[in-house]
Structure formats: structure tokens, C-alpha cells
Design a protein around this motif. Structure first.
Motif, PDB file in Angstrom:
ATOM      1  N   ASN A   1      11.081  35.925  27.080  1.00  0.00           N
ATOM      2  CA  ASN A   1      12.312  35.363  27.643  1.00  0.00           C
ATOM      3  C   ASN A   1      12.889  36.274  28.719  1.00  0.00           C
ATOM      4  OD1 ASN A   1      14.390  33.205  27.451  1.00  0.00           O
ATOM      5  ND2 ASN A   1      15.713  34.927  26.916  1.00  0.00           N
TER       6      ASN A   1
ATOM      7  N   ASP B   1      13.411  35.292  32.681  1.00  0.00           N
ATOM      8  CA  ASP B   1      14.703  35.401  33.364  1.00  0.00           C
ATOM      9  C   ASP B   1      14.564  36.255  34.624  1.00  0.00           C
ATOM     10  OD1 ASP B   1      15.896  33.823  31.454  1.00  0.00           O
ATOM     11  OD2 ASP B   1      16.810  35.503  30.360  1.00  0.00           O
TER      12      ASP B   1
ATOM     13  N   GLU C   1      14.855  34.867  38.569  1.00  0.00           N
ATOM     14  CA  GLU C   1      15.804  35.499  39.495  1.00  0.00           C
ATOM     15  C   GLU C   1      15.109  35.939  40.784  1.00  0.00           C
ATOM     16  OE1 GLU C   1      17.770  38.697  37.494  1.00  0.00           O
ATOM     17  OE2 GLU C   1      18.435  37.399  35.843  1.00  0.00           O
TER      18      GLU C   1
END
Length: 701
Positions: A60, A64, A68
Motif C-alpha cells: 500500500n 501511494d 504520487e
């Protein structure tokens, strides 16, 4: 943003940009809970299994971070036995209520993937209909972002567990050399947890204009020029090596550095190489696994960046006949987790027993497994390079330099060693400092040269995945260290046993050491007297991969099973035969559709000139002579084409026999046709010649 502005921006922000596209230790510390980070570090350092819940948290955080950075997909990035990398992209999207999606990446997707294994080379390990294969995350090599895709370095195996990649046996070989080196160091009273093989692979390459490349079917289909008369100027003036870098090339190098630095690749040195249009990039040393991942990635980035600058990057070992070929110098050493380089001789190598023992292990490994080192650099492309134009010969030997040579002689002969302490070179100019003289010169003709605190193996080809080379090297050194540890652990008097072992083994394997000119005509004769191998072609070398001593060594260290060795031998032989067949078919296509028609057209024009001049009573002896010479050579070339076609039609189907046949029969047929075609190039009007010449390709503005 222009290329110039982009490179200026990069140079101003190097610390910030370096590794910015890598999920490295710094990012993990920032984004992972402390317990998760520690569990992951334990997996990376000790090889412990990663808990499912920990994997979910890591996945996870990775997702993320990648999103980004603009990533939309992820892939398991692996190294099948094709020699290049492979990837299958999946997006992060998962269905949600109301016809929407969420961005999701789970631990099971991070840890394991399932690409189709049926279409990758397996050398008989898998039947075509047995499609299932698995990729498994290698947490010792950081994930990175490439082309808006999160790339996760992985190993690759079949449904039944056979290894189908180059990473897995490399990791096994690194474990083997670490295990045996730690045993040896323990005898010296040192406790280390890990000994790591480190590599710094220097990468040579050519840059040519994209427009010229597009006009050369041989470069497009085979990576090398199958035809081409020598340019009036080649590399004989020795003015390109380390010369001023052309502005276009410099712009490419700046852009390349920027892209490599973003990916955490330590691109350090760049310069012009020996041949015109040839260059080199050298990185800083890294652990073998990461260095090889980075080199595979660097070759891909080189091609992409070259395209942006109007170039094509050629990584073939011998793209141009008669000038320097391209290699990948494999700088290899071994270091402890406490920071000690085990191949550093120190100030007094004669009294550095630990160094001498590890040096002895390498000497013995290179001698006893010279066959495997030669096999590790065997390919159709590299056969053209070895022994020609700045490349080492196909005979494996070691260079140790003057000081170590004197140490070895003293040990073998039991004589006194005269310490050649550091001297300085007075170059006779008051304003310039005196220069400390190194313990030895460099020998650029040696395949395996000691260069201060490492060995430089100069035989690998520029396009190679050097995992194979380093598997062989790690495994061979591990085997010798195992034998040394077995003997010394039983010794009553360690120091006496150590002294005897070093003297005995160096005396037994001193034949592999050669500090002279590897290009000299006398060296092959001397090498034969010493009993060294001289396998000039890939089919000469590859059958020895499955020699019993090699199979036993790999099995003993858990690196390959017999079937895995046999599969790799089969793949390499098949690749060789396919490569030469493609080259031969490409040659025939170019000869029949381009070169012969061009020669016929131009000789016809000359004949027309002769006829017109004759009509008005003017003799044309020059035109007539040239027309006849072109016609004669075209006729001879047509016969050579027929002979080459006949050779191809007679090629056997069995892999090993086919490889030998292509080396002994088809390649000479190609060379015979090329000789005539290249002679025609010098006779036919440049405007009529169907593709760019060597002068055009190598000496662009």
C-alpha cells in the motif's frame, strides 16, 4: 522544456533528483511504520520470509508513493533467459460501487505474479503447453518507476519450480560465495555476517544518426553491419579515444546521466572510446544483484535517450568490421558487511596472509574454471569481437602486475621478496607535482586483470546480461574457498597449513598468470604449451558447460540442477544458430534486392557512356574497364549468393549440430559474399549505393 534546459535543471538539483524514482531505504523509512520497516529490512538482509500483513502494508505504501509520482500501473520486472528484461503491466484500479474505481495494490500482488511462461526460452525444461510460471519479489533490489509504471524486481520460475531466469542463480551464487568466505574469515578470527560480491560494469556503446540507421536493414534486423567497406579513416589516428566530446553526444550524455540518476544508478564516468562514434559509461560499484539490475535498466534507458537526441544506440559487440568492438568490463570484488575489501592487498601484500589466501582462491578458480568463464561470454556477437581491435583474446588468463607477480614468484620459489615500496615519478617540470607510481601497470590485453583491489574481467560483450558471468565467477571462487576452509579447519597448526596451502595452490595454478601481450602471435603458442583453452567460437565452448566437474560444482553449491544447466546450454546453442541464420537471410535479402541491382544499374550506366562516346569516335577505356570489373564482381557475387543459399538449405535441425554448422559453413559463406560486395562498394558511384557507408555512419557532424 529544451534538452539543454532539462540537463541544466538536472545538474542544479542532483542530490534532490538522485533516486527520486526509487522506493529506496530513505523512502521506506519515511512511509512505513517502524515495525514494518524493521521486518522488511530483516527480510532484505537475512532472507527471512515476509509476513502477509507486512507485505500488505509495504504494498500500500509503495502504491501511494508510485501514484504520487504519476504511476498508473505496476509490473513484475524480471530477467528471463532471453538476455533482456520482461514485464507485464497491470493497473492499480479495482472496481468500486457505482461504476467507479479505487487505486489498490495488495501484498499478494507485490510478492507474487503469474506471467505466462510458455513463450520464454526454457531449453526443454517446459513443454509449450505448460504455460504457468511465477514471479517472486526480490526485496534486496529496490522497486522503481519507469514510464509511469511501478517496476518490482522479481525472480522467475516455472510451475514445477525450475528456474527460468538469470536473477535466481545469481542470488544463489552470491549466497554460496558469502557462506564459504565467512568460513575462511572465521579462521582468521573475524566474525562477519555477510560477504558480498560487488560489481562495477563499464558499458561501451556506439551512437549513430537515426536517419542513417533507418537506411541499413542489417543494423535494424541484426544489430550489426553485414556489409561495409572500410572508411578511408578509421581509428588509426587514435584521436577519438578520450577526445573532446561532440556537442550532440555531450547533450545525450547529460540527459542520460539525469535519467539514470533518477533511477538511483551511479553513472560516474563518461568518455569517447577508441572507435569513432564509440563511447563508454562507467558506474560506481554496487552489490552484484543491484549492479546487474541497474545495468539492464541502463541499457534500456540508453536507447530511449538516444532516440530523443536523433541517435540510435548500438549495443552489439561488433557493429562495424575493422574498428573497436564494444565490451562490458566486469569489475568484480568481494567485501564484508564490516566494509573490508577482501581483495585489497594493503601496503605489504607479502605479509597479508588473508589477502594472499583470497587471491589464491581466485587464481585457482580462474584456472580450474576457465572453461566456464569462456562459456559465460560466448555469443555470436562476441565471437566477432574477441581477439580483434582492442578486445582480449578468447584465451582466459590472469594479469596480476609486477608487485603481485614478484610476491607470487617468491612464494612459489621460496626465495626472499624484495619490497618494491612506493616510488614517485619525477616528470621534470617544476610546476607539476611528483606522481606516486602504482604497484603495477595496466594490461589492456588481459581478459582477467588485477587492478589494485578488484579484478577486471574484460571479455563480456556489451549487450550481455552479466548475471551469467558473475554466477560463474562467484560459484568458482566459492568452490575454491570451500576446499580451503575444509582443509584449514582440520589443521592442527593453522599458520603452517595456511602457508603450505598458498604455496602449493599457487604453484599448481601459476600457468593461468600471464602479464605479457595478449595480442602477440606467440601467446596462443605459449598458452597451448601451458594447457590453457583456446575456444574461438561459441560452438567450441558451449558443449563443455555440462562437463561433469561443472555440473558437480553447481549442484554442490545449490546454484543449478543438471537439468537447469542442460537447458541453458540448449538455449545458448539455439540462440547462436538462430542469430547466424537471421544474419545469413538478411545478407541474402540485401544482396539480391539492393547491392546486386545497384551494381547492375551502375555498370549499365557506364556501358551506356561507353556506347555514346563510341558513336562520336571517342574511346572510353576507363569507363569500359570499370564496367567490366563491376560486371565480373557482380557475376562472382551472384555465385556467392547461390552458394550461401545452398549452405542455408543444408543446415541440420539438431541444435548442437546446427550451431557447429553455422559457425564452420554458413559464416564463411557470408564472409565470402561480403568481401565481393565491399569491393563493389568502392567501384559503384556513391549516389547509386543503396545505403550509408562506414564513413557516413561513423563520422557524422
Amino acid at each position: 522544456m529544451s534538452k539543454t534546459n532539462a540537463s541544466e535543471t538536472c545538474s542544479a538539483r542532483i542530490p534532490e533528483l538522485f533516486g527520486s524514482m526509487v522506493f529506496n531505504d530513505h523512502v521506506m523509512k519515511e512511509r512505513l511504520p517502524k515495525g514494518t520497516y524493521q521486518a522488511l529490512r530483516q527480510t532484505m538482509e537475512l532472507g527471512t520470509a515476509l509476513d502477509t500483513q507486512v507485505a500488505d502494508v509495504v504494498a500500500n505504501a509503495m502504491k501511494d508513493w508510485a501514484v504520487e509520482k504519476g504511476a498508473t500501473h505496476f509490473t513484475h520486472w524480471f530477467q528471463p533467459m532471453t538476455g533482456v528484461t520482461a514485464e507485464k503491466h497491470d493497473s492499480f484500479i479495482s472496481p468500486a460501487e457505482g461504476g467507479t474505481v479505487i487505486m489498490e495494490f495488495k501484498g499478494k500482488e507485490l510478492v507474487k505474479g503469474e506471467p505466462d511462461a510458455s513463450s520464454f526460452p526454457s531449453g526443454g525444461l517446459r513443454a509449450t503447453f505448460e504455460a504457468r510460471g511465477y514471479t517472486a519479489w526480490d526485496p534486496t533490489s529496490y522497486a522503481f518507476i519507469k514510464d509511469k509504471t511501478l517496476c518490482i524486481p522479481t525472480a522467475f520460475c516455472s510451475y514445477t519450480g525450475e528456474i527460468l531466469d538469470k536473477k535466481t542463480p545469481l542470488l544463489r551464487s552470491m549466497d554460496a560465495v558469502s557462506k564459504e568466505a565467512c568460513r575462511v574469515l572465521k579462521l582468521f578470527g573475524k566474525k562477519v555476517n555477510r560477504v558480498t560480491a560487488t560489481i562495477g560494469p563499464e558499458q561501451e556503446y556506439f551512437l549513430i544518426n537515426k536517419e542513417d540507421y533507418a537506411k541499413r536493414p542489417d543494423l535494424i534486423l541484426t544489430g550489426r553491419t553485414l556489409f561495409g567497406a572500410p572508411s578511408p579513416k578509421g581509428q588509426e589516428m587514435e584521436d577519438h579515444y578520450f577526445g573532446a566530446i561532440r556537442p550532440r553526444v555531450k547533450a545525450f550524455m547529460e540527459d542520460l546521466d539525469c535519467e539514470l540518476w533518477k533511477l538511483g544508478i551511479y553513472s560516474k564516468t563518461e568518455h569517447n572510446e577508441v572507435a569513432p562514434a564509440q563511447h563508454e559509461m562507467a558506474p560506481i560499484f554496487e552489490t552484484a544483484n543491484i549492479a546487474i539490475d541497474h545495468n539492464q535498466l541502463a541499457m534500456e534507458v540508453m536507447k530511449k535517450v538516444a532516440d530523443r537526441h536523433g541517435f540510435v544506440c548500438l549495443l552489439h559487440e561488433k557493429p562495424f568490421e575493422g574498428v573497436n568492438g564494444s565490451g562490458k568490463h566486469n569489475n568484480w570484488s568481494i567485501s564484508t558487511d564490516t566494509g573490508e575489501n577482501l581483495l585489497d592487498p594493503g601496503k605489504t601484500p607479502i605479509s597479508n596472509a588473508q589477502f594472499l589466501l583470497f587471491l589464491t582462491a581466485v587464481i585457482k578458480a580462474v584456472d580450474e574454471y576457465q572453461d566456464l568463464l569462456r562459456i559465460s561470454v560466448a555469443s555470436a556477437g562476441n565471437d566477432h569481437r574477441l581477439g580483434a581491435n582492442e578486445a582480449p583474446p578468447a584465451i582466459v588468463s590472469m594479469y596480476v602486475g609486477d608487485e603481485l607477480g614478484a610476491v607470487i614468484d617468491a612464494l612459489v620459489e621460496g626465495s626472499a621478496y624484495e619490497d618494491s615500496s612506493k616510488k614517485v615519478m619525477d616528470i621534470g617540470v617544476t610546476a607539476l607535482p611528483n606522481i606516486p607510481i602504482d604497484n603495477s601497470d595496466r594490461n589492456r590485453t588481459s581478459p582477467f586483470a588485477f587492478t589494485g583491489n578488484k579484478f577486471e574481467f574484460r571479455m563480456p560483450g556489451s549487450s550481455f546480461n552479466i548475471a551469467c558471468t558473475d554466477i560463474m565467477l562467484n560459484a568458482a571462487v566459492a568452490e575454491e574457498l570451500r576446499q580451503f576452509a575444509d582443509e584449514l579447519e582440520k589443521a592442527g597448526d593453522f599458520q603452517a597449513a595456511l602457508d603450505e596451502l598458498i604455496r602449493r595452490e599457487i604453484r599448481a595454478h601459476k600457468r593461468i598468470i600471464f602479464n605479457g601481450n595478449g595480442y602477440g602471435d606467440e601467446w596462443p603458442v605459449e598458452a597451448e604449451k601451458r594447457g590453457l583453452l583456446n575456444w574461438k567460437t561459441t560452438p567450441d565452448a558451449l558443449p563443455h558447460f555440462t562437463d561433469e566437474k561443472n555440473v558437480k560444482m553447481f549442484k554442490d553449491h545449490g546454484i543449478y540442477t543438471r537439468s537447469e544447466i542442460e537447458s541453458r546450454q540448449e538455449i545458448a546453442l539455439e540462440e547462436y544458430a538462430k542469430t547466424i541464420r537471421i544474419e545469413a537471410l538478411t545478407s541474402l535479402d540485401i544482396l539480391k534486392k539492393q547491392i546486386i541491382p545497384a551494381a547492375i544499374t551502375y555498370s549499365g550506366k557506364l556501358a551506356g557512356i561507353v556506347a555514346k562516346k563510341k558513336e562520336i569516335g571517342i574511346e572510353a577505356p576507363a569507363e569500359l574497364a570499370q564496367a567490366r570489373e563491376i560486371t565480373d564482381k557482380t557475376t562472382a557475387l551472384s555465385r556467392a549468393v547461390g552458394a550461401l543459399e545452398e549452405k542455408l538449405n543444408q543446415a541440420p535441425e539438431e541444435t548442437a549440430a546446427a550451431a557447429v554448422y553455422y559457425a564452420k559453413d554458413v559464416i564463411p559463406g557470408m564472409e565470402a559474399a561480403r568481401g565481393i560486395a565491399d569491393a563493389l562498394e568502392l567501384l559503384v558511384d556513391k549516389k547509386e549505393w543503396p545505403f550509408p557507408t562506414y564513413g557516413d555512419l561513423l563520422f557524422y557532424v
